[in-house]
Enzyme design. Structure first.
Site, PDB file in Angstrom:
ATOM      1  N   ASP A  15      -2.841  -0.726   9.952  1.00  0.00           N
ATOM      2  CA  ASP A  15      -2.961  -0.799   8.488  1.00  0.00           C
ATOM      3  C   ASP A  15      -3.678  -2.059   8.014  1.00  0.00           C
ATOM      4  O   ASP A  15      -4.011  -2.172   6.826  1.00  0.00           O
ATOM      5  CB  ASP A  15      -1.567  -0.770   7.831  1.00  0.00           C
ATOM      6  N   LYS A  17       0.852  -1.196   0.000  1.00  0.00           N
ATOM      7  CA  LYS A  17       0.000   0.000   0.000  1.00  0.00           C
ATOM      8  C   LYS A  17       0.885   1.243   0.000  1.00  0.00           C
ATOM      9  O   LYS A  17       2.039   1.200   0.457  1.00  0.00           O
ATOM     10  CB  LYS A  17      -0.941   0.015   1.211  1.00  0.00           C
TER      11      LYS A  17
HETATM   12  P1  ATP Z   1       3.965  -0.333   9.157  1.00  0.00           P
HETATM   13  O1  ATP Z   1       4.079   1.020   8.528  1.00  0.00           O
HETATM   14  O2  ATP Z   1       2.625  -0.992   8.968  1.00  0.00           O
HETATM   15  O3  ATP Z   1       4.467  -0.419  10.565  1.00  0.00           O
HETATM   16  P2  ATP Z   1       5.977  -1.122   7.277  1.00  0.00           P
HETATM   17  O4  ATP Z   1       5.309  -1.149   5.974  1.00  0.00           O
HETATM   18  O5  ATP Z   1       6.882   0.039   7.503  1.00  0.00           O
HETATM   19  O6  ATP Z   1       4.932  -1.293   8.414  1.00  0.00           O
HETATM   20  P3  ATP Z   1       6.533  -3.967   7.462  1.00  0.00           P
HETATM   21  O7  ATP Z   1       7.232  -4.526   6.267  1.00  0.00           O
HETATM   22  O8  ATP Z   1       5.120  -4.297   7.669  1.00  0.00           O
HETATM   23  O9  ATP Z   1       6.823  -2.409   7.477  1.00  0.00           O
HETATM   24  O10 ATP Z   1       7.418  -4.406   8.745  1.00  0.00           O
HETATM   25  C1  ATP Z   1       7.322  -3.770   9.980  1.00  0.00           C
HETATM   26  C2  ATP Z   1       7.814  -4.714  11.063  1.00  0.00           C
HETATM   27  O11 ATP Z   1       6.938  -5.838  11.133  1.00  0.00           O
HETATM   28  C3  ATP Z   1       9.199  -5.269  10.827  1.00  0.00           C
HETATM   29  O12 ATP Z   1       9.954  -5.019  11.982  1.00  0.00           O
HETATM   30  C4  ATP Z   1       9.035  -6.762  10.644  1.00  0.00           C
HETATM   31  O13 ATP Z   1      10.020  -7.533  11.299  1.00  0.00           O
HETATM   32  C5  ATP Z   1       7.671  -7.044  11.282  1.00  0.00           C
HETATM   33  N1  ATP Z   1       6.915  -8.095  10.561  1.00  0.00           N
HETATM   34  C6  ATP Z   1       6.187  -9.041  11.157  1.00  0.00           C
HETATM   35  N2  ATP Z   1       5.616  -9.840  10.232  1.00  0.00           N
HETATM   36  C7  ATP Z   1       5.983  -9.404   9.034  1.00  0.00           C
HETATM   37  C8  ATP Z   1       5.714  -9.838   7.705  1.00  0.00           C
HETATM   38  N3  ATP Z   1       4.939 -10.901   7.431  1.00  0.00           N
HETATM   39  N4  ATP Z   1       6.247  -9.121   6.698  1.00  0.00           N
HETATM   40  C9  ATP Z   1       6.997  -8.027   6.954  1.00  0.00           C
HETATM   41  N5  ATP Z   1       7.308  -7.594   8.196  1.00  0.00           N
HETATM   42  C10 ATP Z   1       6.807  -8.268   9.245  1.00  0.00           C
END
Ligand code: ATP
Length: 288
Positions: free
Chosen positions: A136, A10
């Site tokens: 999210d 997203k």
């Molecule tokens: P958000 O803005 O929703 O916090 P993001 O898009 O910046 O997230 P993600 O890739 O969702 O980042 O990862 C955020 C954290 O979630 C990381 O520290 C990661 O270790 C943890 N995490 C747990 N499960 C997952 C997964 N299936 N895929 C990615 N990250 C995950």
């Protein structure tokens, strides 16, 4: 039985926060869309109560710290079932990038298990359950352009965006979402976005109004710590993006272009600056 669910990334075309709830959760006012950069989540029944998570990324936990694992727990508790499942996640979305990869994986598990276990829950119920995992996740359950308010649980789908191309550029840094959100000072937030104008722009399919009303109030906070975010934004605009901004809490920055040829030029130029660059289009999970 085996089910494969697509889990698209997203981006936030508009991201604003209006106040903080007494428990520390933020009140959001966001316009989100999904793009055709996606993880694939495969679900297989297990004969025991076990929850197994397998990913092709060395960085991700495969226990209850994985948001996909948490999605199984939340759904099992809500439906009073104890079926076991093996979840295999093929990652394409960069981790901790502001692209909602973990949330989208969790949402894919909710949608997929709802089918696999014939639970009969509607998307609104899955979205409500998703809020227990991350703010999210409710949006990601829908994964179609939407206005998102409340703590993330009020998802109002919007018309499809007019045709556009998006260049995503992720600098080589990982941003901690809680760390950025802790720094939000409501008295210091420079200005709020006009989300209503952005919504009207989308309703009217008016590029000028969409581009003029995009924005992310968290961008100054993350870019103060990581100035490369603003440098990438400047490059995107210099090479011809019609608008550019950070997604989520960052660090990914995206540029939007009406024309494919322009987007291709922006993409090629950014490749010299940034290792992880993607040329994508908006997608609606249930239509494309
Ligand atoms: P958000 O803005 O929703 O916090 P993001 O898009 O910046 O997230 P993600 O890739 O969702 O980042 O990862 C955020 C954290 O979630 C990381 O520290 C990661 O270790 C943890 N995490 C747990 N499960 C997952 C997964 N299936 N895929 C990615 N990250 C995950």
């Amino acid at each position: 039985m085996q089910i494969v669910e697509k889990a698209p990334a997203k981006i936030n075309l508009g991201l604003d926060t209006l106040f903080e709830h007494s428990n520390g959760d933020k009140e959001w006012d966001m316009v989100m869309t999904s793009v055709d950069l996606a993880d694939y989540v495969t679900l297989e029944s297990l004969p025991t109560k076990r929850i197994e998570v397998i990913t092709d990324s060395g960085f991700l936990p495969n226990d209850r710290r994985n948001l996909a694992f948490q999605a199984v727990s939340v759904l099992r508790r809500h439906c009073h079932v104890e079926y076991g499942v093996r979840i295999t996640i093929k990652k394409a979305i960069p981790v901790a990038a502001g692209l909602g990869g973990g949330s989208s994986d969790a949402a894919a598990v909710l949608r997929g298990l709802n089918r696999m276990w014939s639970l009969g829950l509607d998307l609104a119920t899955l979205a409500k359950l998703g809020l227990r995992i991350d703010s999210d996740v409710p949006y990601c359950v829908y994964s179609q352009t939407a206005h998102v308010t409340g703590k993330g649980e009020v998802v109002t789908p919007l018309p499809k965006l007019p045709p556009m191309w998006i260049v995503l550029a992720k600098p080589k840094i990982s941003v901690s979402t809680p760390n950025i959100l802790r720094q939000v000072d409501y008295e210091q937030l420079e200005s709020h976005l006009d989300i209503n104008e952005l919504l009207t722009g989308i309703q009217q399919q008016d590029f000028t109004s969409i581009f003029a009303n995009m924005g992310n109030v968290l961008e100054p906070i993350t870019s103060k710590r990581y100035p490369e975010i603003l440098q990438i934004k400047q490059q995107l605009l210099k090479f011809g993006a019609d608008a550019a901004q950070m997604s989520g809490t960052g660090p990914t920055v995206f540029g939007v272009c009406r024309k494919r040829s322009r987007a291709q030029r922006v993409y090629n130029s950014l490749k010299g600056f940034c290792k992880e660059v993607y040329l994508v289009r908006p997608v609606n999970l249930n239509e494309d």
